[in-house]
Design a protein around this motif. Sequence first.
Motif, PDB file in Angstrom:
ATOM      1  N   ARG A   6       0.833  -1.200   0.000  1.00  0.00           N
ATOM      2  CA  ARG A   6       0.000   0.000   0.000  1.00  0.00           C
ATOM      3  C   ARG A   6       0.869   1.253   0.000  1.00  0.00           C
ATOM      4  O   ARG A   6       1.869   1.336   0.716  1.00  0.00           O
ATOM      5  CB  ARG A   6      -0.907  -0.001   1.224  1.00  0.00           C
ATOM      6  CG  ARG A   6      -1.938   1.126   1.229  1.00  0.00           C
ATOM      7  CD  ARG A   6      -2.844   1.016   2.425  1.00  0.00           C
ATOM      8  NE  ARG A   6      -3.877   2.038   2.416  1.00  0.00           N
ATOM      9  CZ  ARG A   6      -4.785   2.213   3.362  1.00  0.00           C
ATOM     10  NH1 ARG A   6      -4.792   1.404   4.410  1.00  0.00           N
ATOM     11  NH2 ARG A   6      -5.687   3.165   3.271  1.00  0.00           N
ATOM     12  N   THR A  20      -3.283   9.521  -1.390  1.00  0.00           N
ATOM     13  CA  THR A  20      -4.433  10.245  -1.934  1.00  0.00           C
ATOM     14  C   THR A  20      -4.807  11.404  -1.021  1.00  0.00           C
ATOM     15  O   THR A  20      -4.852  11.259   0.200  1.00  0.00           O
ATOM     16  CB  THR A  20      -5.637   9.295  -2.087  1.00  0.00           C
ATOM     17  OG1 THR A  20      -5.267   8.211  -2.954  1.00  0.00           O
ATOM     18  CG2 THR A  20      -6.836  10.020  -2.680  1.00  0.00           C
ATOM     19  N   GLU A  33      -3.338  13.801  -5.401  1.00  0.00           N
ATOM     20  CA  GLU A  33      -2.491  12.866  -4.659  1.00  0.00           C
ATOM     21  C   GLU A  33      -1.109  13.474  -4.483  1.00  0.00           C
ATOM     22  O   GLU A  33      -0.682  14.346  -5.254  1.00  0.00           O
ATOM     23  CB  GLU A  33      -2.410  11.512  -5.353  1.00  0.00           C
ATOM     24  CG  GLU A  33      -1.753  11.551  -6.714  1.00  0.00           C
ATOM     25  CD  GLU A  33      -1.689  10.189  -7.387  1.00  0.00           C
ATOM     26  OE1 GLU A  33      -0.796   9.997  -8.229  1.00  0.00           O
ATOM     27  OE2 GLU A  33      -2.519   9.331  -7.049  1.00  0.00           O
ATOM     28  N   GLU A 133     -11.478   2.790   1.227  1.00  0.00           N
ATOM     29  CA  GLU A 133     -11.172   4.192   0.987  1.00  0.00           C
ATOM     30  C   GLU A 133     -12.328   5.055   1.490  1.00  0.00           C
ATOM     31  O   GLU A 133     -13.402   4.555   1.832  1.00  0.00           O
ATOM     32  CB  GLU A 133     -10.912   4.437  -0.496  1.00  0.00           C
ATOM     33  CG  GLU A 133      -9.671   3.713  -1.009  1.00  0.00           C
ATOM     34  CD  GLU A 133      -9.354   4.018  -2.452  1.00  0.00           C
ATOM     35  OE1 GLU A 133      -8.326   3.537  -2.954  1.00  0.00           O
ATOM     36  OE2 GLU A 133     -10.160   4.753  -3.094  1.00  0.00           O
ATOM     37  N   ASP A 134     -12.100   6.371   1.505  1.00  0.00           N
ATOM     38  CA  ASP A 134     -13.069   7.278   2.118  1.00  0.00           C
ATOM     39  C   ASP A 134     -14.462   7.170   1.500  1.00  0.00           C
ATOM     40  O   ASP A 134     -15.469   7.179   2.207  1.00  0.00           O
ATOM     41  CB  ASP A 134     -12.572   8.722   2.023  1.00  0.00           C
ATOM     42  CG  ASP A 134     -11.452   9.001   3.014  1.00  0.00           C
ATOM     43  OD1 ASP A 134     -11.141   8.105   3.812  1.00  0.00           O
ATOM     44  OD2 ASP A 134     -10.886  10.111   2.971  1.00  0.00           O
ATOM     45  N   ARG A 164     -12.326   9.790   9.570  1.00  0.00           N
ATOM     46  CA  ARG A 164     -12.027   8.394   9.212  1.00  0.00           C
ATOM     47  C   ARG A 164     -11.908   7.514  10.458  1.00  0.00           C
ATOM     48  O   ARG A 164     -12.392   6.381  10.473  1.00  0.00           O
ATOM     49  CB  ARG A 164     -10.733   8.341   8.398  1.00  0.00           C
ATOM     50  CG  ARG A 164     -10.406   6.953   7.863  1.00  0.00           C
ATOM     51  CD  ARG A 164      -9.235   6.970   6.896  1.00  0.00           C
ATOM     52  NE  ARG A 164      -8.940   5.611   6.479  1.00  0.00           N
ATOM     53  CZ  ARG A 164      -9.541   4.976   5.484  1.00  0.00           C
ATOM     54  NH1 ARG A 164     -10.501   5.585   4.819  1.00  0.00           N
ATOM     55  NH2 ARG A 164      -9.218   3.741   5.171  1.00  0.00           N
TER      56      ARG A 164
END
Length: 367
Positions: A6, A20, A33, A133-134, A164
């Motif tokens: 990652r 990102t 990004e 992801e968000d 998050r």
Amino acid sequence: MAGKIRNLLPRNGRYYARLTVPAPLRPIVGKRELTEPLGADRTVAIRLLSSAIHRMQMELDQARDRVTALNPAAPSRRRPMSVRQMALAHYGRELEQDDAARSLPTGYDPAHAAMFRPTYFYALKRAASGGAEDDELAALIQWAVDEFANDGSPVPVKGTEEWRTLARMLAGVKAETIENQNRRDRGEPDGPAKHPMLIPATELPSTVAEAKPAYRITRQDVLAYKNALLETSANYTKRFPDKTLPEAIRSNKARKEPFPTLNATTINDKWLSRLSAMLTWCVNNSVIPDTPAKGVRVDQSNRDPDEDRDYFREADLQKILAAPLFDPSPKLTEKRWAMLIALYSGMRTSENYIGYYTYYRLSILMN
């Protein structure tokens, strides 16, 4: 073939760190990004990756500060809820709604209600572990965040690190409610809570968080540690020798008059500060990409003024000075003078010795 790592981007024979930028921060950062070159050697790139990601996270933190300054949140009339309070409220609310559905006079169809649970359950578990992801995280659990916002509780802005963290926590709690719903469908009682935010401090493992490598310490572990400290009595190792922290908490609560618990200043400036310093060292030495202890503190804005330390009354001083240590007949030694000064000034004895040592060194230098 080596597995995909990652945030590591291979491109034209070279490697880059990539992160990102959340949508709310893109107008400030000016990019979708962030990237940083790591060289052509994959082994070296992997070693440099965590520190590069940390620098990018710092840049995003600066952007978040600018967003907050440009768009200050409207003041809330409600006292902000802690993460643990939100977890317990969400958990209780979901199970209450399930109870209400099963009590309807029209009846409850377990087969129909459980039709989409497995897919949703595994998606929530993956999101809680940080694998979503968000946008996916918002699609799964933003409705729960919105419920708190609609109730008047302040919630983080979508896309921020705080949002998050909250969304991942709610996803894990929701997954646990689904497990209990499945038990109820089988006619079984609810299972014991497993999520750290749902477990009382007295039921946590003996070391509060089980021993684990630094890279496996999560923000939930840090929050559980803070919550346990809030229930810990001052000097618990001396008052409850040979007891683990949860055992000491239980023993103190069982007393007719429990010992006072640690105050917020001690927790923030001593225990949480030490933990933060250790994890920051890990970040600076590329052990972990970022610290899960960032921003974790005990709120002191609503501190009870009665918790302030009080001065000694005359009766208190008579009891203290009646001790043989303060008998005026023998010669007053340096130790006894230090203790008398500490009693008068509020300084620790060790602090007095530091002052004496400094004076002694200055005297030597001046002579």
